[in-house]
Design a protein around this motif. Structure first.
Motif, PDB file in Angstrom:
ATOM      1  N   VAL A 116       0.843  -1.202   0.000  1.00 16.41           N
ATOM      2  CA  VAL A 116       0.000   0.000   0.000  1.00 16.41           C
ATOM      3  C   VAL A 116       0.877   1.250   0.000  1.00 16.41           C
ATOM      4  O   VAL A 116       0.665   2.177  -0.796  1.00 16.41           O
ATOM      5  N   PHE A 117       1.881   1.277   0.866  1.00 15.31           N
ATOM      6  CA  PHE A 117       2.748   2.450   0.968  1.00 15.31           C
ATOM      7  C   PHE A 117       3.537   2.685  -0.316  1.00 15.31           C
ATOM      8  O   PHE A 117       3.796   3.825  -0.693  1.00 15.31           O
ATOM      9  N   LYS A 118       3.902   1.590  -0.994  1.00 15.35           N
ATOM     10  CA  LYS A 118       4.654   1.726  -2.245  1.00 15.35           C
ATOM     11  C   LYS A 118       3.745   1.977  -3.446  1.00 15.35           C
ATOM     12  O   LYS A 118       4.219   2.274  -4.541  1.00 15.35           O
ATOM     13  N   GLY A 119       2.425   1.819  -3.231  1.00 14.57           N
ATOM     14  CA  GLY A 119       1.479   2.055  -4.309  1.00 14.57           C
ATOM     15  C   GLY A 119       1.478   0.990  -5.379  1.00 14.57           C
ATOM     16  O   GLY A 119       1.145   1.253  -6.538  1.00 14.57           O
ATOM     17  N   ILE A 120       1.831  -0.250  -5.004  1.00 14.08           N
ATOM     18  CA  ILE A 120       1.944  -1.316  -6.009  1.00 14.08           C
ATOM     19  C   ILE A 120       0.856  -2.375  -5.891  1.00 14.08           C
ATOM     20  O   ILE A 120       0.780  -3.277  -6.725  1.00 14.08           O
ATOM     21  N   GLY A 121       0.012  -2.294  -4.847  1.00 16.23           N
ATOM     22  CA  GLY A 121      -1.007  -3.318  -4.687  1.00 16.23           C
ATOM     23  C   GLY A 121      -2.011  -2.973  -3.601  1.00 16.23           C
ATOM     24  O   GLY A 121      -1.852  -1.982  -2.871  1.00 16.23           O
ATOM     25  N   THR A 122      -3.042  -3.814  -3.495  1.00 16.55           N
ATOM     26  CA  THR A 122      -4.124  -3.594  -2.538  1.00 16.55           C
ATOM     27  C   THR A 122      -4.412  -4.871  -1.764  1.00 16.55           C
ATOM     28  O   THR A 122      -4.726  -5.904  -2.370  1.00 16.55           O
ATOM     29  N   PRO A 123      -4.321  -4.842  -0.432  1.00 18.75           N
ATOM     30  CA  PRO A 123      -4.790  -5.975   0.362  1.00 18.75           C
ATOM     31  C   PRO A 123      -6.318  -6.085   0.224  1.00 18.75           C
ATOM     32  O   PRO A 123      -7.017  -5.066   0.349  1.00 18.75           O
ATOM     33  N   VAL A 124      -6.797  -7.270  -0.055  1.00 22.65           N
ATOM     34  CA  VAL A 124      -8.238  -7.435  -0.273  1.00 22.65           C
ATOM     35  C   VAL A 124      -8.949  -8.132   0.881  1.00 22.65           C
ATOM     36  O   VAL A 124     -10.153  -7.957   1.075  1.00 22.65           O
ATOM     37  N   VAL A 125      -8.214  -8.923   1.656  1.00 24.38           N
ATOM     38  CA  VAL A 125      -8.843  -9.635   2.767  1.00 24.38           C
ATOM     39  C   VAL A 125      -7.768  -9.992   3.795  1.00 24.38           C
ATOM     40  O   VAL A 125      -6.635 -10.314   3.430  1.00 24.38           O
ATOM     41  N   THR A 126      -8.107  -9.889   5.079  1.00 26.77           N
ATOM     42  CA  THR A 126      -7.189 -10.309   6.137  1.00 26.77           C
ATOM     43  C   THR A 126      -7.527 -11.727   6.564  1.00 26.77           C
ATOM     44  O   THR A 126      -8.639 -12.212   6.335  1.00 26.77           O
ATOM     45  N   ASP A 127      -6.563 -12.387   7.190  1.00 28.44           N
ATOM     46  CA  ASP A 127      -6.867 -13.741   7.662  1.00 28.44           C
ATOM     47  C   ASP A 127      -7.871 -13.711   8.806  1.00 28.44           C
ATOM     48  O   ASP A 127      -8.568 -14.696   9.055  1.00 28.44           O
ATOM     49  N   TYR A 128      -7.991 -12.574   9.502  1.00 30.09           N
ATOM     50  CA  TYR A 128      -9.030 -12.415  10.526  1.00 30.09           C
ATOM     51  C   TYR A 128     -10.412 -12.574   9.898  1.00 30.09           C
ATOM     52  O   TYR A 128     -11.341 -13.087  10.533  1.00 30.09           O
ATOM     53  N   GLU A 129     -10.540 -12.147   8.624  1.00 30.54           N
ATOM     54  CA  GLU A 129     -11.817 -12.272   7.915  1.00 30.54           C
ATOM     55  C   GLU A 129     -11.994 -13.654   7.301  1.00 30.54           C
ATOM     56  O   GLU A 129     -13.118 -14.104   7.077  1.00 30.54           O
ATOM     57  N   ILE A 130     -10.886 -14.338   7.024  1.00 29.29           N
ATOM     58  CA  ILE A 130     -10.964 -15.706   6.496  1.00 29.29           C
ATOM     59  C   ILE A 130     -11.301 -16.682   7.615  1.00 29.29           C
ATOM     60  O   ILE A 130     -12.159 -17.563   7.464  1.00 29.29           O
ATOM     61  N   TRP A 131     -10.613 -16.539   8.758  1.00 32.14           N
ATOM     62  CA  TRP A 131     -10.869 -17.366   9.938  1.00 32.14           C
ATOM     63  C   TRP A 131     -10.570 -16.504  11.162  1.00 32.14           C
ATOM     64  O   TRP A 131      -9.413 -16.279  11.487  1.00 32.14           O
ATOM     65  N   LYS A 132     -11.609 -16.006  11.780  1.00 33.77           N
ATOM     66  CA  LYS A 132     -11.459 -15.096  12.915  1.00 33.77           C
ATOM     67  C   LYS A 132     -10.636 -15.743  14.034  1.00 33.77           C
ATOM     68  O   LYS A 132     -10.925 -16.838  14.484  1.00 33.77           O
ATOM     69  N   ASN A 133      -9.592 -15.014  14.448  1.00 36.36           N
ATOM     70  CA  ASN A 133      -8.713 -15.445  15.546  1.00 36.36           C
ATOM     71  C   ASN A 133      -8.062 -16.803  15.270  1.00 36.36           C
ATOM     72  O   ASN A 133      -8.031 -17.693  16.119  1.00 36.36           O
ATOM     73  N   ASN A 134      -7.537 -16.917  14.063  1.00 36.02           N
ATOM     74  CA  ASN A 134      -6.823 -18.141  13.689  1.00 36.02           C
ATOM     75  C   ASN A 134      -5.421 -18.144  14.287  1.00 36.02           C
ATOM     76  O   ASN A 134      -4.787 -17.101  14.432  1.00 36.02           O
ATOM     77  N   PRO A 135      -4.907 -19.323  14.644  1.00 35.64           N
ATOM     78  CA  PRO A 135      -3.540 -19.427  15.150  1.00 35.64           C
ATOM     79  C   PRO A 135      -2.548 -19.177  14.023  1.00 35.64           C
ATOM     80  O   PRO A 135      -2.777 -19.586  12.884  1.00 35.64           O
ATOM     81  N   GLU A 136      -1.448 -18.515  14.337  1.00 34.59           N
ATOM     82  CA  GLU A 136      -0.519 -18.140  13.270  1.00 34.59           C
ATOM     83  C   GLU A 136       0.852 -18.786  13.466  1.00 34.59           C
ATOM     84  O   GLU A 136       1.106 -19.862  12.973  1.00 34.59           O
ATOM     85  N   LYS A 137       1.746 -18.191  14.221  1.00 35.57           N
ATOM     86  CA  LYS A 137       3.087 -18.746  14.415  1.00 35.57           C
ATOM     87  C   LYS A 137       3.176 -19.482  15.754  1.00 35.57           C
ATOM     88  O   LYS A 137       2.341 -19.308  16.646  1.00 35.57           O
ATOM     89  N   VAL A 138       4.229 -20.294  15.889  1.00 30.54           N
ATOM     90  CA  VAL A 138       4.532 -20.984  17.141  1.00 30.54           C
ATOM     91  C   VAL A 138       6.025 -20.819  17.426  1.00 30.54           C
ATOM     92  O   VAL A 138       6.799 -20.432  16.547  1.00 30.54           O
ATOM     93  N   PHE A 139       6.416 -21.109  18.655  1.00 30.50           N
ATOM     94  CA  PHE A 139       7.833 -21.187  18.979  1.00 30.50           C
ATOM     95  C   PHE A 139       8.197 -22.660  18.989  1.00 30.50           C
ATOM     96  O   PHE A 139       7.647 -23.450  19.765  1.00 30.50           O
ATOM     97  N   GLY A 140       9.106 -23.053  18.091  1.00 30.93           N
ATOM     98  CA  GLY A 140       9.427 -24.468  17.933  1.00 30.93           C
ATOM     99  C   GLY A 140      10.832 -24.817  18.361  1.00 30.93           C
ATOM    100  O   GLY A 140      11.767 -24.011  18.213  1.00 30.93           O
TER     101      GLY A 140
END
Length: 457
Positions: A244-268
């Motif tokens: 967005v800041f570089k003016g090269i693209g548009t985010p269309v959906v967040t993962d919060y909207e795909i699966w609300k409060n989905n788990p993301e990273k872990v410490f392995g």
């Protein structure tokens, strides 16, 4: 540590039980077996618990002296943990699971700490965005109605296919959340993201695909799209806001909207490392829990300070404004379309740090859905793998020690006496399909696109 405190913690550890976890060999929360540690990470904002635990002295409070090292990509990071060059790392949720069942690399890797919820988005190029816009409903103010479903992308992809041209998108790793989220979003809009066919020697993930997905390291996503190599991507922050800041693209959906409060990273960590250094491991988890708590404390009051730290070149190395755009409770879609998304990054709320078996099983269902797991597996197989890799027993010991130390309160954590490792059935998916981790095969049967039952590629 005072002997009285050590005795208290030892007694506590010996009395903690859970019918689901079965007989446990609880490690005393004694002095660390090793003090000097090196942890790896990728330059993403969700590495924040590591940076905060270091900068705020939480590791040192546990007698640990930590070095944090950024890694070139997810494969290098995983290999270095397996080889022992790193003591542990910020990992994709699917990496310990994928390694354990032999996707790409075969090794026993475990996690006792979930690093965050949400934090990703799907971004498309300016050209693709202009092609999608006629198919998106608008609010009274002319701005798009969110969430934007892949239904709006489908006619664009069909146009490419009619011309015999491939439509290409990027994701960060074959067992990444981003791969599965992008595939989920596409399939929910009737777009086939392709299959893996390991038994046939095809690990491209592009078999029968309408959209060709390929791997690009997170920091390289914007430049790869700007060069025209891909038409869009799914990645963590700050690399969507960077577009967005570089003016090269548009985010269309967040993962919060795909699966609300989905788990993301872990410490392995490797299983062998955890078994060799149990006290050290528990103390690492204690420090990370404190960091996650600090990040969400007082309704995200510390986020501006966190952004300043993350902007340093040794951590994420992006501009303060770019990181702050999502980290402080907002998210910018089309340039100027800034919306409140207070839970875009969650580090502690909603029991975000607890390693739920149901989270692990969801990733395994997606590995099966897209062919990385080539054959049908019974429900108890999913449960057994989840228990091998996700270790709520270790997390529980760290949490209880923090309560005993007076650092956090019991109300900050799940009720361990009632906890069986499963979230309640989850309903907040973009396609409204309900997920219950106790019945993975029944869940897979709900999808029109994807392998299920005895299906093979």
């Amino acid at each position: 540590m005072k002997w009285t405190s050590l005795i208290k913690q030892s007694a506590l550890a010996l009395t903690l039980t859970s019918s689901l976890y079965g007989p446990l060999s609880w490690a005393q929360v004694g002095e660390p077996e090793i003090e000097d540690l090196t942890f790896g990470f990728i330059k993403l904002t969700d590495m924040a618990p590591l940076a905060i635990a270091y900068e705020k002295g939480f590791f040192e409070d546990e007698g640990l002296y930590v070095t944090l090292e950024s890694q070139a990509n997810w494969k290098v990071l995983l290999d270095r943990v397996i080889d022992g060059e790193l003591d542990g790392a910020h990992m994709l949720s699917g990496q310990p699971l994928g390694a354990t069942i032999g996707i790409g690399t075969q090794a026993e890797v475990i996690t006792a700490f979930s690093m965050d919820l949400n934090g990703n988005a799907i971004t498309v190029s300016n050209k693709t965005w202009q092609q999608m816009k006629p198919h998106i409903a608008k609010q009274a103010d002319g701005k798009p109605v969110h969430p934007i479903k892949a239904d709006a992308l489908k006619p664009v992809v069909e146009g490419y296919l009619d011309q015999g041209k491939p439509f290409k998108m990027g994701m960060v790793f074959p067992v990444s959340t981003h791969n599965y989220e992008l595939r989920y979003w596409l399939a929910a809009g009737g777009i086939h993201p392709g299959y893996y066919a390991p038994q046939a020697g095809d690990n491209s993930g592009q078999l029968n695909a309408d959209v060709l997905l390929s791997v690009t390291p997170p920091p390289q996503m914007p430049a790869t799209m700007e060069a025209g190599t891909i038409e869009g991507y799914c990645v963590g922050e700050p690399w969507n806001q960077q577009a967005v800041f570089k003016g090269i693209g548009t985010p269309v959906v967040t993962d919060y909207e795909i699966w609300k409060n989905n788990p993301e990273k872990v410490f392995g960590v490797s299983k062998s490392w955890a078994e060799k250094y149990p006290n050290t491991h528990i103390r690492v988890v204690k420090a990370l829990i404190r960091a996650a708590y600090w990040l969400d404390e007082n309704n995200n009051a510390n986020r501006a300070e966190a952004v300043k730290l993350l902007a340093k070149s040794e951590y994420v190395g992006a501009d303060y404004e770019v990181i702050a755009n999502s980290m402080t409770g907002t998210f910018e879609y089309e340039k100027g379309d800034v919306r409140e998304v207070p839970d875009f990054n969650v580090f502690f709320r909603y029991n975000a740090t607890f390693p739920y078996y149901s989270d692990a099983i969801w990733y395994l269902t997606q590995m099966r859905r897209w062919g990385q797991i080539a054959e049908e597996k019974p429900d108890d197989w999913y449960m057994n793998i989840a228990k091998q890799v996700y270790r709520p027993d270790i997390y529980q010991q760290a949490a209880q020690a923090l309560v005993e130390d007076g650092v956090l309160s019991g109300k900050d954590f799940p009720d361990f006496s009632q906890q069986d490792g499963f979230r309640a059935p989850q309903t907040h998916f973009i396609d409204n399909i309900v997920y219950d981790g106790r019945t993975p095969n029944a869940y897979l049967k709900k999808f029109a696109i994807g392998l299920k039952g005895k299906d093979k590629v």
